[in-house]
Scaffold this active site. Structure first.
Site, short mmCIF file in Angstrom:
data_model
loop_
_atom_site.label_atom_id
_atom_site.label_comp_id
_atom_site.label_asym_id
_atom_site.label_seq_id
_atom_site.Cartn_x
_atom_site.Cartn_y
_atom_site.Cartn_z
CB CYS A 2 -0.86 0.02 1.24
SG CYS A 2 -1.76 -1.52 1.48
NE ARG A 27 4.26 1.83 -1.60
CZ ARG A 27 5.43 1.28 -1.34
NH1 ARG A 27 6.48 1.63 -2.04
NH2 ARG A 27 5.57 0.41 -0.36
CD1 TRP A 75 -1.25 -5.44 -3.49
CD2 TRP A 75 -2.23 -4.24 -5.09
NE1 TRP A 75 -1.21 -6.16 -4.66
CE2 TRP A 75 -1.80 -5.46 -5.65
CE3 TRP A 75 -2.89 -3.32 -5.92
CZ2 TRP A 75 -1.99 -5.78 -7.00
CZ3 TRP A 75 -3.08 -3.65 -7.24
CH2 TRP A 75 -2.62 -4.86 -7.77
CG ASN A 99 2.79 -0.62 3.06
OD1 ASN A 99 2.29 -1.65 2.63
ND2 ASN A 99 3.96 -0.17 2.64
N GLY A 100 1.57 -3.03 5.11
CA GLY A 100 2.26 -4.20 5.63
C GLY A 100 1.25 -5.25 6.08
CD GLU A 478 9.22 -16.07 -16.58
OE1 GLU A 478 8.42 -16.54 -17.39
OE2 GLU A 478 9.19 -14.88 -16.21
CE LYS A 482 9.93 -11.84 -17.95
NZ LYS A 482 8.92 -12.75 -17.57
CD GLU A 485 7.66 -10.81 -21.64
OE1 GLU A 485 8.27 -11.08 -20.59
OE2 GLU A 485 6.47 -10.48 -21.66
CG HIS A 501 15.56 -36.13 -28.74
ND1 HIS A 501 15.74 -37.43 -29.14
CD2 HIS A 501 15.80 -36.12 -27.40
CE1 HIS A 501 16.04 -38.19 -28.10
NE2 HIS A 501 16.09 -37.40 -27.03
CE LYS A 597 2.60 -6.14 -15.27
NZ LYS A 597 3.76 -7.02 -15.32
O1 M6R Z 1 -1.78 -11.37 -15.86
P1 M6R Z 1 -1.38 -12.76 -16.25
O2 M6R Z 1 -0.43 -13.38 -15.32
O3 M6R Z 1 -2.58 -13.65 -16.49
O4 M6R Z 1 -0.66 -12.59 -17.64
C1 M6R Z 1 -0.23 -13.66 -18.39
C2 M6R Z 1 0.77 -13.21 -19.44
O5 M6R Z 1 0.19 -12.31 -20.32
C3 M6R Z 1 2.01 -12.57 -18.81
O6 M6R Z 1 2.61 -13.44 -17.89
C4 M6R Z 1 3.03 -12.17 -19.88
O7 M6R Z 1 3.56 -13.33 -20.45
C5 M6R Z 1 4.12 -11.29 -19.26
N1 M6R Z 1 4.42 -10.22 -20.15
C6 M6R Z 1 5.37 -12.03 -18.97
O8 M6R Z 1 6.44 -11.23 -18.63
#
Ligand code: M6R
Length: 602
Positions: A2, A27, A75, A99-100, A478, A482, A485, A501, A597
């Site tokens: 928060c 936040r 939050w 907050n916490g 993952e 990263k 992206e 393979h 996002k």
């Molecule tokens: O909000 P969500 O976790 O459901 O989103 C899923 C994906 O769109 C999200 O993880 C996306 O792959 C991110 N940009 C990864 O960094």
């Protein structure tokens, strides 16, 4: 996560508080509230949703002239994002924002406040009632506040005001940030970060854990363990965005560095002795299902895939994982005896939400692992475990993934325990490892610096393979995501044993292999996979506690004894690698091209 602000002085308090909360909206923003105490009268306003709702609600309120005020943007972690749960919370004559997480709020209620009618479902409300309880047996507000703070366990930044001492703000800080500011006109300011104070305070003091005290115009008294402390002030920066990023270059970088503290929040109140306690699942019979199916997208899918190893290994439950967009149209056979888990940072991902609705229609029990309370997914699922990462601003998910993994690990232990699948010794071992993770996630500056230097070698070439085995395979996926992206370089995650393979055909010196080589899981197996790639001349960056003679570059990790500790340390390294490569390429790290996002369309 928060945000809190406070003010003592002559200014229009509404404007300072709302302006400050605007700076802290990043936040968390599921509800907000303010309280102003002027000439002995308290005025308080709260609203759910975005801050603009509170702004409209307070349009006719004016508070010029000397007074004090506190403000909060929330939050949710305990209790839904409703107006009753929004801060400030009040007693008979006092108001508090926090907050916490107060871990022992239930114990405090039982011990001191059994007859108090609580208005909210929050952990915070106990603070104000406990304070008023102690006022009756204290000679000053400060004495009562000091006694209150002494009974709190957990993380907190607290501001409390009371009609008994109408020109004072009581404050306390532990494990979450609280900053105090002043200028030469006698005004005092508080904030969760520098940002709300810029343009108002001339200098600021960053309070330390365990410190508490009280402030009046021109006067601040600070204590720790009942001993008076000196305040150390520093001049305040003028750059608001810089302040919001806490001095980091990008939000993604800040969020990587925050992982240690946010996973502490994920754990708070969820471990008692050697048991995982998930109050949110009180109504769910975790012994009554035969299998688990996980459904998610992107990074959340990778967390699900990693968790499937934990559910099978620790909970001894069959577990399958599906990409939500695939799941929807494959006419899946759904069994009401299978627990359906969706994972989503935002709680709004369209494919995941639709998959959840399908599962529900077929009568499956459903559980959401989510970061945003009251999101569509949370409102739809039968039960939710909040991951408590706070708002994630970088489009590339980092701390959301870390908290998802911690929540899923906790869940696998919880399910394992309730199904008698884990013996005491194993449980003790897991608990020890779990509690060690916040330390593992502290970024090692030397490693970050090394990755910064190394990154210049990894800007060209025809592609990256991130490889790992077992739970390090989803981590490889993952790591590759990263990098893709934010660097726009082609990267793939692959199970190390699968390279021969097919993909090994790509190997040459322009192919970069990032090898995740933990010592606690299948080290010898992955070693031979990596040797095969080296023999084909692939450029190798090895991440491992064990030096590897064939590597071109080597990042040495700590010699952990638990695979999850290795998992989290390597996670941070792959995140930093992607960050440094992206920065070198001059990309917009926080807002990579073509991405959003929250993906609310199919
Ligand atoms: O909000 P969500 O976790 O459901 O989103 C899923 C994906 O769109 C999200 O993880 C996306 O792959 C991110 N940009 C990864 O960094």
């Amino acid at each position: 996560m928060c945000g809190i602000v406070g003010y003592i002085g002559e200014k229009e308090k509404r404007d300072f508080l709302l302006g400050g909360l605007k700076e802290l909206e990043y936040r968390g923003y599921d509800s907000a509230g303010i309280a102003v105490l002027k000439e002995g009268e308290i005025s308080s306003f709260k609203a759910t949703g975005k801050l603009s709702n509170l702004v409209s609600k307070t349009e006719d309120f004016s508070s010029e002239g000397f007074g004090i005020g506190i403000g909060h943007t929330r939050w949710a972690t305990h209790g839904k994002p409703t107006e009753a749960n929004a801060h400030p919370h009040w007693g008979q004559f006092s108001y508090v924002i926090h907050n916490g997480i107060i871990e022992n709020y239930k114990e405090i209620k039982e011990q001191f406040l059994p007859h108090i009618p609580f208005l909210s479902q929050t952990d915070t409300e106990v603070i104000v009632h406990l304070f008023e309880y102690f006022v009756n047996e204290s000679t000053s507000g400060f004495e009562a506040f000091e006694k209150t703070v002494a009974h709190l366990h957990g993380a907190y930044a607290i501001l409390l005001i009371t009609q008994k001492e109408p020109d004072v703000i009581f404050f306390a800080k532990n494990a979450v940030p609280l900053i105090l500011g002043r200028n030469n006109t006698g005004e005092i300011f508080f904030g969760s970060s520098d940002a709300p104070l810029i343009g108002f305070a001339k200098e600021v003091s960053y309070l330390e854990d365990g410190q508490y005290g009280f402030a009046k115009a021109n006067v601040v008294s600070l204590f720790e363990n009942k001993i008076a402390q000196n305040l150390h002030y520093k001049p305040l920066t003028h750059d608001k965005l810089f302040a919001q990023k806490d001095g980091y270059r990008y939000f993604m970088e800040k969020e990587i560095y925050e992982q240690s503290s946010v996973v502490t929040e994920t754990l708070m109140g969820r471990i008692k002795g050697n048991e995982v306690v998930l109050d949110e699942l009180a109504g769910m019979d975790v012994t009554g299902f035969n299998a688990i199916k996980i459904c998610a997208c992107g990074t959340s899918y990778h967390a699900g895939l990693a968790a499937s190893y934990l559910f099978e290994r620790l909970s001894k439950v069959r577990c399958s994982v599906e990409i939500a967009s695939e799941f929807r149209y494959k006419e899946p056979l759904l069994d009401p005896k299978t627990l359906f888990i969706v994972i989503s940072q935002s709680g709004e991902t369209a494919d995941t939400l639709e998959a959840l609705k399908m599962a529900q229609k077929s009568g499956m029990p459903t559980l959401a692992i989510c970061n945003v309370d009251n999101s569509s997914i949370v409102r739809t699922a039968d039960a939710t475990l909040l991951t408590r990462a706070g708002i994630e601003k970088g489009v590339a998910s980092t701390k959301a993934f870390a908290t998802q993994m911690m929540t899923l690990w906790l869940l696998s232990l919880y399910v394992g325990h309730h199904r008698n699948a884990i013996g005491t010794e194993k449980m003790n071992e897991e608990m020890k490892a779990l509690l060690h993770i916040p330390l593992v996630l502290k970024v090692d500056e030397a490693i970050h610096e090394k990755l910064h230097r190394l990154s210049k070698r990894y800007l060209h070439g025809h592609g990256f393979f991130f490889i790992g085995r077992d739970i390090f395979f989803p981590l490889a996926l993952e790591g590759a995501l990263k990098l893709k992206e934010i660097s726009y370089l082609h990267a793939e995650g692959y199970p190390a044993g699968e390279m021969k393979h097919g993909p090994i055909a790509l190997a040459d010196s322009e192919l970069f292999t990032i090898a995740l080589m933990p010592r606690t899981l299948l080290y010898d197996k992955i070693k031979s996979n990596v040797q095969e790639l080296s023999a084909r001349d692939s450029t190798l960056l090895v991440i491992s506690p064990e030096p590897f003679e064939l590597s071109d570059d080597f990042i040495q990790t700590h010699a952990h004894t638990h695979p999850m500790a290795e998992f989290f340390e390597m996670m941070v390294i792959t995140q930093l690698l992607a960050l440094e490569i992206s920065i070198r390429l001059g990309n917009d790290v926080d807002m990579p091209r073509n991405l959003a996002k929250s993906v609310t369309v199919e």
